[in-house]
Design a protein around this motif. Structure first.
Motif, short mmCIF file in Angstrom:
data_model
loop_
_atom_site.label_atom_id
_atom_site.label_comp_id
_atom_site.label_asym_id
_atom_site.label_seq_id
_atom_site.Cartn_x
_atom_site.Cartn_y
_atom_site.Cartn_z
N PHE A 239 -20.25 -91.12 -22.56
CA PHE A 239 -21.22 -90.72 -21.50
C PHE A 239 -20.52 -91.27 -20.06
CE2 PHE A 239 -24.59 -92.54 -19.10
CZ PHE A 239 -25.46 -91.15 -18.72
N LEU A 240 -20.23 -92.79 -20.02
CA LEU A 240 -19.97 -93.36 -18.94
C LEU A 240 -18.46 -92.45 -18.30
CD1 LEU A 240 -20.67 -97.07 -19.73
CD2 LEU A 240 -22.11 -95.62 -18.40
N VAL A 241 -17.56 -92.33 -18.88
CA VAL A 241 -16.39 -91.51 -18.86
C VAL A 241 -16.91 -90.15 -18.19
CG1 VAL A 241 -14.34 -90.36 -19.42
CG2 VAL A 241 -14.82 -92.79 -20.32
N ALA A 242 -17.76 -89.71 -18.99
CA ALA A 242 -17.97 -88.25 -18.41
C ALA A 242 -18.96 -88.10 -16.91
CB ALA A 242 -19.14 -87.49 -19.46
N ARG A 243 -19.63 -89.05 -16.97
CA ARG A 243 -20.75 -89.27 -15.88
C ARG A 243 -20.05 -90.11 -14.45
NH1 ARG A 243 -23.41 -89.12 -12.28
NH2 ARG A 243 -25.75 -89.27 -11.76
#
Length: 335
Positions: A239-243
């Motif tokens: 999630f943190l990578v994508a966001r």
């Protein structure tokens, strides 16, 4: 004195006359008429000032406003009627409970049930904005009230045990919708997805704690926390990578796919090491010629997923590099 029929004809031709699309004879006729007719000249001047368009626009806005007001009034009336109908069984039950001296828990359950129905019917009719979010929120509160009064009827002591897993289950499905329609401070407005995932993570741990503590299962609590953490860590990383990772979408996809592949392949090994102290990699038992034993089957599947993820990640990475170079070339081109 001007002929009234001439005035009617001229007024019909005025819009075309103003736009300059009349025939030569019509233009000459209208021009001569305007010289001698004051009323038609006034209409012509008003057309030039776009007063007609302003009047039409004003009248249209008024019609729409009246229509919205009429719809709102009808919705309120419908909401009040439904609300009144929902109150009837509550009043009847209240009278019956008071007259018989029975447990008020039945009245509480019925009232909470009617509130749930009202949240799904009356609230959307009478609310002005974020109707779905409001209905889901108040509907969830009504469900918790039903549980509370049901627990009271059974002697109490189980409400938290029921409520925490219920809130977790409802949050997974409905909290993203509720938070999407919520108005937050400007500092949090662009971080609703983080808030949603954090909320669900907290309620997952609370559910594990409540269920295991209620049953007195301390070993289950330890294992539940370990499993939940091992599942949440890769989820949060993806999630943190994508966001938030400041690279193009192809690089983010490559990293996300690789995190997923590694998590799938090594999650059991990580659990064995943390929970049981085992130091072994299941994937080392892979043998594509042997699909008969469970150990080999699991190792083969883990290796296939890992290889597939690696190939997909490399493909995304190369695509990202190509797109990045292409964008740089387009930026360097002279306009």
């Amino acid at each position: 004195m001007n002929n009234p029929r001439d005035c009617e004809l001229v007024r019909d031709l005025l819009p075309l006359y103003q736009d300059g699309v009349c025939s030569e004879s019509s233009t000459e006729f209208v021009g001569e008429h305007l010289k001698n007719c004051e009323k038609c000249r006034e209409i012509s001047e008003r057309l030039k000032k776009h007063e007609v368009e302003d009047i039409i626009s004003s009248e249209s806005s008024g019609v729409l406003a009246r229509h919205r007001l009429k719809e709102k009034s009808a919705a309120w009336k419908a909401g009040l009627i439904i609300g009144g109908l929902l109150l009837l069984p509550i009043l009847i039950t209240m009278i019956a409970v008071i007259s018989t001296g029975r447990n008020f828990g039945v009245l509480g359950v019925l009232t909470a049930s009617m509130l749930l129905v009202a949240a799904l019917t009356v609230l959307p009719l009478m609310s002005s904005g974020n109707r779905l979010s409001k209905s889901l929120f108040f509907g969830s509160m009504a469900i918790l009230l039903i549980m509370f009064f049901t627990d009271l009827m059974q002697g109490g002591g189980n409400f938290i045990y029921w409520a925490v897993p219920t809130v977790f289950g409802l949050s997974v499905v409905f909290f993203p919708i509720i938070i999407h329609g919520a108005r937050l401070p400007s500092a949090l407005q662009n971080h609703k997805a983080v808030i949603s995932l954090l909320w669900d993570s907290i309620w997952l741990y609370l559910t594990i704690f409540e269920v295991c503590l209620h049953d007195g299962n301390m070993e289950g609590l330890r294992e539940g926390v370990i499993v939940a953490s091992l599942c949440l860590v890769p989820l949060w990383l993806i999630f943190l990578v994508a966001r938030y990772l400041p690279v193009n979408v192809w690089f983010r996809a490559a990293i996300g796919v690789m995190i997923f592949g590694c998590a799938f392949a090594f999650l059991n090994d990580a659990y064995g090491f943390i929970a049981q102290g085992k130091q072994e990699l299941c994937i080392l038992n892979a043998n594509f010629l042997n699909w008969n034993c469970d150990t080999c089957i699991n190792a083969n599947i883990f290796l296939i997923v890992l290889i597939t993820a690696a190939v997909a990640a490399i493909t995304f990475l190369l695509t990202g590099i190509y797109v990045q170079k292409l964008n740089k070339k387009q930026e360097k081109k002279p306009e």
